[in-house]
Design a protein around this motif. Structure first.
Motif, PDB file in Angstrom:
ATOM      1  N   ASP A  76      -0.909   5.555  -4.612  1.00  0.00           N
ATOM      2  CA  ASP A  76      -1.900   4.761  -5.186  1.00  0.00           C
ATOM      3  C   ASP A  76      -3.249   5.574  -5.327  1.00  0.00           C
ATOM      4  OD1 ASP A  76      -0.261   2.382  -5.101  1.00  0.00           O
ATOM      5  OD2 ASP A  76      -1.080   1.631  -3.155  1.00  0.00           O
ATOM      6  N   LEU A  98       3.748   5.333  -0.442  1.00  0.00           N
ATOM      7  CA  LEU A  98       3.261   4.512  -1.482  1.00  0.00           C
ATOM      8  C   LEU A  98       1.673   4.646  -1.365  1.00  0.00           C
ATOM      9  CD1 LEU A  98       3.844   2.364  -3.618  1.00  0.00           C
ATOM     10  CD2 LEU A  98       3.993   0.779  -1.685  1.00  0.00           C
ATOM     11  N   TRP A  99       1.071   4.693  -0.235  1.00  0.00           N
ATOM     12  CA  TRP A  99      -0.435   4.829  -0.323  1.00  0.00           C
ATOM     13  C   TRP A  99      -0.750   5.991  -0.831  1.00  0.00           C
ATOM     14  CZ3 TRP A  99      -3.075   8.756   2.295  1.00  0.00           C
ATOM     15  CH2 TRP A  99      -2.183   9.439   3.388  1.00  0.00           C
ATOM     16  N   LEU A 133      -5.253   5.985  -8.537  1.00  0.00           N
ATOM     17  CA  LEU A 133      -6.755   5.880  -8.669  1.00  0.00           C
ATOM     18  C   LEU A 133      -7.334   7.035  -9.265  1.00  0.00           C
ATOM     19  CD1 LEU A 133      -9.190   3.852  -8.291  1.00  0.00           C
ATOM     20  CD2 LEU A 133      -9.215   4.679  -5.511  1.00  0.00           C
TER      21      LEU A 133
END
Length: 76
Positions: free
Chosen positions: A8, A4-5, A12
């Motif tokens: 992200d 998940l990170w 971004l």
């Protein structure tokens, strides 16, 4: 499966690339409410330009208005 990170970070990165490709998307532009005043009136909000002598208000005006006052029709 992507952690998940990392997803992200990818989102971004895409946002940053979009901003650099289209910088005008973030520019502030003056809005002429006179153009939309009839639509706003149908929603029950009435706008007046109060930049006259002694704070006189007019329901119609040309160009931009430095002292725009918009209230629900009940308070007009």
């Amino acid at each position: 499966m992507i952690p998940l990170w990392r997803f992200d970070l990818l989102v971004l990165l895409l946002i940053v690339v979009f901003i650099f490709q289209h910088p005008s998307a973030l520019e502030a532009k003056p809005v002429s409410f006179q153009r939309y005043s009839k639509v706003i009136d149908t929603l029950g909000v009435m706008c007046e330009c109060c930049d006259g002598k002694g704070g006189e208000c007019k329901s119609t005006w040309k160009g931009s208005c430095p002292k725009l006052r918009c209230l629900p029709w009940k308070y007009q």
